[in-house]
Design an enzyme around this catalytic site. Structure first.
Site, PDB file in Angstrom:
ATOM      1  CB  SER A 138      -0.913   0.029   1.233  1.00 54.89           C
ATOM      2  OG  SER A 138      -1.589   1.265   1.336  1.00 54.89           O
ATOM      3  CE1 TYR A 151      -5.080  -2.493   3.937  1.00 52.56           C
ATOM      4  CE2 TYR A 151      -4.116  -0.296   3.743  1.00 52.56           C
ATOM      5  CZ  TYR A 151      -4.555  -1.463   3.159  1.00 52.56           C
ATOM      6  OH  TYR A 151      -4.467  -1.618   1.794  1.00 52.56           O
TER       7      TYR A 151
END
Length: 250
Positions: A138, A151
Site C-alpha cells: 500500500s 492496516y
C-alpha cells in the site's frame, strides 16, 4: 494486450473482485493460465466462464491453513508447478489507536500479512525457476493516515518481507516484488467501516491531492502486475512500485 505471459501459470488470491479480479483478467489477456482463489465461489466461476480451459477455481479463505494447502494441492494436481504467485487477498478497516485491541490487530494481520506470507511459503517448492512472487502492499507504507495504523503496519511488514525474500529467493531463480496501490476505486473502499457521508468527505479530500483528481482503477494495478511477472522485468528484485496518482509526491 501483448501475450507476454504466454505459457505461464499464475495463482491469484483475493481474485473475486477489485484488484485481484483485474489482475486475473489481465493475466488471461496476456496469455497466462490462472488459478483464482477467494471466498466467493460464484464470483470466481464468472471468471472461469470467460476462459473455461484457462481458469482453475479454488474457493477458500487465506486465514485457514487447510484452505491454502488445498489451493496448493489442487493447483499442483491440475497444472503441476507455477510461474507466478500473487498473494493479493487483503482487508482494511478504520480503527482508532485507542480501539486497536489484540483482536483488532489480529483480524487485519491474519489476512494482509500472515495469509499473504503463508500463500507464498506454501507454494515455494512449486514455483519454477524464473518465477515471480508479487505482493500487494500500500502507498500507506510511506505516509500516515489516521485510523489506519493496523492496516498500514500490516502492509509495511509485507514490504519488509518483499525485500528480504527477494534476497533469500534470488539464488533459487525466484523474483519477489510488490505493488503499492494508492487510492483505488474498489469494493474494499466501501468496507473500511466509515459511514457513507464520511467516506464521501474523505474521498473528496483524497481526490484533491491526486494529480488526476480522482481515484485510480484496479486495471492500473493489473497492468503493472503483468509487467512485473513478465520476462521484461527479469532484473527487478525486491522493489515496491507505488501507483498512487501522485499522492505521496507532496
Amino acid at each position: 494486450m501483448s501475450r507476454v505471459l504466454e505459457g505461464k501459470i499464475a495463482v491469484i488470491t483475493g481474485a473475486s473482485s477489485g484488484i485481484g479480479r483485474a489482475i486475473s483478467e489481465r493475466y488471461l489477456a496476456a496469455g497466462a493460465r490462472i488459478v483464482v482463489f477467494a471466498r466467493d465461489p460464484e464470483a470466481l466461476e464468472s471468471i472461469r466462464a470467460t476462459a473455461p480451459e484457462a481458469v482453475l477455481v479454488v474457493a477458500g479463505d487465506v486465514t485457514k491453513t487447510a484452505d491454502l494447502q488445498r489451493l496448493v494441492d489442487d493447483t499442483a494436481l491440475h497444472y503441476g508447478n507455477v510461474d507466478i504467485v500473487v498473494p493479493n487477498a487483503g482487508m482494511a478497516k478504520v480503527v482508532s489507536f485507542a480501539d486497536s485491541t489484540e483482536e483488532a490487530i489480529h483480524e487485519q494481520f491474519s489476512v494482509n500479512f500472515v495469509g499473504a506470507v503463508q500463500t507464498a511459503r506454501l507454494f515455494l517448492t512449486h514455483i519454477n525457476k524464473g518465477g515471480s512472487i508479487l505482493f500487494n502492499t500500500s502507498f500507506l507504507t510511506q505516509v500516515g493516515f489516521p485510523g489506519l495504523a493496523i492496516y498500514s503496519a500490516s502492509k509495511a511488514a509485507l514490504k519488509s518481507v518483499t525485500q528480504t525474500l527477494a534476497a533469500e529467493l534470488a539464488p533459487q531463480g525466484i523474483r519477489v516484488n510488490a505493488i503499492a496501490p494508492g487510492p483505488i476505486a474498489t469494493p474494499l473502499w466501501g468496507k473500511v467501516g466509515l459511514q457513507p457521508d464520511v467516506l464521501q468527505s474523505v474521498a473528496g479530500q483524497i481526490n484533491a491531492r491526486l494529480m488526476p483528481g480522482q481515484f485510480g482503477k484496479p486495471e492500473d494495478i493489473a497492468e503493472m502486475a503483468v509487467f512485473l511477472a513478465s520476462d521484461a522485468a527479469h532484473n527487478i528484485y525486491g522493489q515496491e512500485i507505488v501507483i498512487d496518482g501522485g499522492y505521496t509526491v507532496g
